[in-house]
Design an enzyme around this catalytic site. Structure first.
Site, short mmCIF file in Angstrom:
data_model
loop_
_atom_site.label_atom_id
_atom_site.label_comp_id
_atom_site.label_asym_id
_atom_site.label_seq_id
_atom_site.Cartn_x
_atom_site.Cartn_y
_atom_site.Cartn_z
N ARG A 109 -60.76 2.86 37.78
CA ARG A 109 -62.10 3.06 36.84
C ARG A 109 -63.01 2.23 37.54
O ARG A 109 -64.13 1.75 36.65
CB ARG A 109 -61.69 2.45 35.45
CG ARG A 109 -60.49 3.10 34.96
CD ARG A 109 -61.37 4.32 33.89
NE ARG A 109 -60.27 4.89 33.27
CZ ARG A 109 -59.64 4.83 31.97
NH1 ARG A 109 -60.29 4.15 31.12
NH2 ARG A 109 -58.85 5.51 31.61
N ARG A 112 -67.78 1.98 32.46
CA ARG A 112 -68.82 1.43 31.55
C ARG A 112 -69.21 0.00 31.81
O ARG A 112 -70.29 -0.40 31.28
CB ARG A 112 -68.21 1.45 30.23
CG ARG A 112 -68.00 2.94 29.56
CD ARG A 112 -67.06 3.01 28.47
NE ARG A 112 -65.83 2.86 28.86
CZ ARG A 112 -64.54 2.93 28.02
NH1 ARG A 112 -64.79 2.93 26.77
NH2 ARG A 112 -63.50 2.66 28.91
N ARG A 160 -74.01 8.51 32.07
CA ARG A 160 -73.16 9.28 30.72
C ARG A 160 -74.12 9.65 29.59
O ARG A 160 -73.93 10.69 29.15
CB ARG A 160 -72.08 8.18 30.35
CG ARG A 160 -71.26 9.06 29.60
CD ARG A 160 -70.10 8.08 28.89
NE ARG A 160 -70.64 7.14 28.04
CZ ARG A 160 -70.21 5.93 27.21
NH1 ARG A 160 -68.72 6.26 27.07
NH2 ARG A 160 -70.80 5.35 26.56
N ASP A 183 -60.75 12.96 34.14
CA ASP A 183 -59.75 12.29 33.60
C ASP A 183 -58.34 13.14 33.44
O ASP A 183 -58.33 14.18 33.91
CB ASP A 183 -60.33 12.29 32.09
CG ASP A 183 -59.36 11.30 31.22
OD1 ASP A 183 -59.75 9.90 31.30
OD2 ASP A 183 -58.57 11.48 30.52
N TYR A 225 -49.38 11.99 25.40
CA TYR A 225 -50.91 12.21 24.67
C TYR A 225 -50.62 13.66 24.01
O TYR A 225 -51.03 13.92 22.94
CB TYR A 225 -51.95 12.15 25.65
CG TYR A 225 -52.08 10.71 26.11
CD1 TYR A 225 -52.96 10.08 25.18
CD2 TYR A 225 -51.73 10.16 27.45
CE1 TYR A 225 -53.25 8.94 25.64
CE2 TYR A 225 -52.06 9.05 27.78
CZ TYR A 225 -52.77 8.17 26.79
OH TYR A 225 -53.13 6.91 27.25
O1 CP3 Z 1 -60.51 5.44 38.10
C1 CP3 Z 1 -61.40 6.25 38.13
O2 CP3 Z 1 -62.57 5.56 38.25
C2 CP3 Z 1 -61.30 7.67 38.11
C3 CP3 Z 1 -61.60 8.24 36.82
C4 CP3 Z 1 -60.57 8.17 35.83
C5 CP3 Z 1 -60.72 7.92 34.37
N1 CP3 Z 1 -59.41 8.10 33.84
C6 CP3 Z 1 -61.99 8.01 33.73
C7 CP3 Z 1 -62.16 7.48 32.18
C8 CP3 Z 1 -59.03 8.11 35.94
C9 CP3 Z 1 -58.21 8.04 37.20
C10 CP3 Z 1 -58.62 8.07 34.57
C11 CP3 Z 1 -57.06 8.15 34.49
C12 CP3 Z 1 -56.76 7.93 33.01
N2 CP3 Z 1 -57.25 8.47 31.73
C13 CP3 Z 1 -55.16 7.33 32.57
C14 CP3 Z 1 -54.48 6.66 33.67
C15 CP3 Z 1 -54.85 5.50 34.03
C16 CP3 Z 1 -54.91 4.30 32.95
O3 CP3 Z 1 -55.97 4.10 32.41
O4 CP3 Z 1 -53.71 4.12 32.33
C17 CP3 Z 1 -55.35 7.60 31.11
C18 CP3 Z 1 -54.05 7.21 30.37
C19 CP3 Z 1 -56.46 8.25 30.84
C20 CP3 Z 1 -56.82 9.02 29.27
C21 CP3 Z 1 -57.95 8.31 28.75
N3 CP3 Z 1 -59.09 8.43 29.29
C22 CP3 Z 1 -57.99 7.01 27.84
C23 CP3 Z 1 -56.89 6.57 26.97
C24 CP3 Z 1 -59.48 7.00 27.48
C25 CP3 Z 1 -59.93 6.06 26.78
C26 CP3 Z 1 -59.75 4.59 27.15
C27 CP3 Z 1 -60.96 4.06 27.45
O5 CP3 Z 1 -60.79 3.33 28.65
O6 CP3 Z 1 -62.03 4.03 27.03
C28 CP3 Z 1 -60.04 7.42 28.65
C29 CP3 Z 1 -61.43 7.56 28.82
C30 CP3 Z 1 -61.96 7.36 30.22
N4 CP3 Z 1 -61.58 8.12 31.28
C31 CP3 Z 1 -63.06 6.57 30.74
C32 CP3 Z 1 -63.49 6.84 31.77
C33 CP3 Z 1 -64.35 6.17 32.82
C34 CP3 Z 1 -63.96 6.06 29.54
C35 CP3 Z 1 -65.00 6.99 28.94
C36 CP3 Z 1 -66.17 6.83 28.58
O7 CP3 Z 1 -67.27 6.45 29.44
O8 CP3 Z 1 -66.37 6.50 27.37
#
Ligand code: CP3
Length: 342
Positions: free
Chosen positions: A23, A27, A36, A73, A150
């Site tokens: 990540r 944010r 964003r 994602d 999910y």
């Molecule tokens: O690592 C990186 O920077 C690459 C991009 C990436 C994102 N999500 C961007 C993201 C990657 C590799 C993921 C993987 C992901 N997404 C996983 C597996 C890894 C982990 O965290 O366990 C999972 C379970 C998801 C599903 C997901 N996406 C969730 C549960 C959420 C909400 C929780 C949160 O952190 O807000 C997201 C949103 C998400 N994916 C964000 C980002 C940058 C935040 C979104 C935002 O900008 O509001």
């Protein structure tokens, strides 16, 4: 081969471990929040190739990480298969659910996923042109089990209860969903590699809730199938597996799946991982992401401890899970300086 991440993945022990962060585009960075806002929302950002490439590059410019991870994602694949997907601010993802054979039958054929996912491949192409020559580009997908949790629950769950219930009560539908996701993931990652991804990572965030035979069948086996298929199509492509919170399941995971590297969460110690996991090859991860919030001497000490424990084998420095929005960008710099000062 000059890229440090590729050298570590090939099994080389480097004097200073290369670094990236789960990540890392996120944010906690003001420049991410600005882009964003420009895109409108998170999903619009994922599907806007120019802006997704821009946020991928932001942490590379700011910190000079050794790898960039494609901004996307794991839930875009279910969306491409026909699930409705949206994000509720402050809560996380929501999806239409699959709980029976009818739901499964409504999924789109795998050869139609690119209609939705083409912008993601375009992001990869832009990045492979624009990244500094020393920076490795990592593509990724969710592992079938984690993505299925999910799709079945329609949201994130603490114990993955709905997915476990379907697995026990309707194994035919559950197994068919895992098979579909395994095949679709192979196609999705294959296209990312064709577009320029130099490494792929399989995120199995909920692997830890699978025990015993179920872990083998639904975490290890799909990771093996995906890894083997990708390596058959793209000889030499390095694969990182992340069976998060697998505990003892980390032991032998790389060997059994063919993965080149196993990513470690922070529930295992680096010393344990050196003795039990790194013996089979490269490991990545392990620093608790909470240190990016709290900082201070603890961050420095823990970073040094992990580097030292894993210094006798191939190691990529990373966190044990994604950096959180409340992290302080200065703590990220402090971590990097600590790793690179040796
Ligand atoms: O690592 C990186 O920077 C690459 C991009 C990436 C994102 N999500 C961007 C993201 C990657 C590799 C993921 C993987 C992901 N997404 C996983 C597996 C890894 C982990 O965290 O366990 C999972 C379970 C998801 C599903 C997901 N996406 C969730 C549960 C959420 C909400 C929780 C949160 O952190 O807000 C997201 C949103 C998400 N994916 C964000 C980002 C940058 C935040 C979104 C935002 O900008 O509001």
């Amino acid at each position: 081969m000059t890229k440090t991440i590729l050298r570590a993945l090939a099994g080389e022990t480097l004097p200073t471990p290369p670094i990236w962060m789960m990540r890392q585009a996120g944010r906690y960075l003001p420049e991410y929040r600005a882009t964003r806002a420009q895109a409108g929302d998170f999903l619009s950002l994922c599907y806007n190739s120019e802006l997704a490439a821009e946020v991928t590059l932001q942490p590379i410019r700011r910190y000079g990480f050794d790898a960039a991870i494609l901004f996307a994602d794991i839930l875009l694949l279910p969306q491409a298969l026909g699930a409705d997907l949206w994000f509720v601010t402050g809560e996380g993802p929501r999806l239409s659910t699959i709980t029976d054979a009818d739901g499964l039958a409504r999924l789109k054929p795998i050869d139609e996923i690119d209609a939705v996912l083409n912008p993601i491949y375009e992001t990869v192409r832009i990045l492979s042109r624009e990244l500094p020559k020393e920076t490795t580009l990592i593509g990724f997908a969710g592992a079938p089990w984690t993505v299925a949790t999910y799709m079945i629950a329609g949201k994130g769950t603490k114990d993955q209860g709905p997915a476990h219930a379907l697995r026990e009560e309707n194994p035919e539908v559950f197994d068919a969903l895992i098979t579909t996701l395994t095949k679709a993931t192979i196609e999705y990652l294959s296209k990312q590699i064709e577009a320029g991804a130099e490494v792929v990572k399989i995120f199995d965030s909920w692997a830890g809730s699978l025990k015993g035979e179920a872990f083998v069948k639904y975490a290890l086996e799909p990771a093996r199938e995906i890894t083997q298929a990708l390596k058959a199509r793209h000889p030499g492509i390095p694969v990182i597996a992340f069976p998060r919170e697998a505990g003892d399941g980390y032991i032998g995971f790389a060997k059994a799946t063919g993965a080149d590297c196993v990513a470690l969460d922070n529930s295992v110690s680096a010393e344990w991982a050196a003795a039990n996991v790194q013996v089979d090859g490269c490991v990545q991860g392990n620093l608790a992401s909470s240190h990016m919030v709290t900082g201070g001497q603890d961050l420095v000490d823990e970073t040094r401890r992990i580097c030292k424990a894993l210094s006798n084998g191939p190691h990529i420095f990373n966190l044990g899970h994604g950096i959180t929005p409340d992290a302080d960008p200065d703590n990220v710099q402090r971590m990097i300086d600590t790793v690179r000062e040796g």
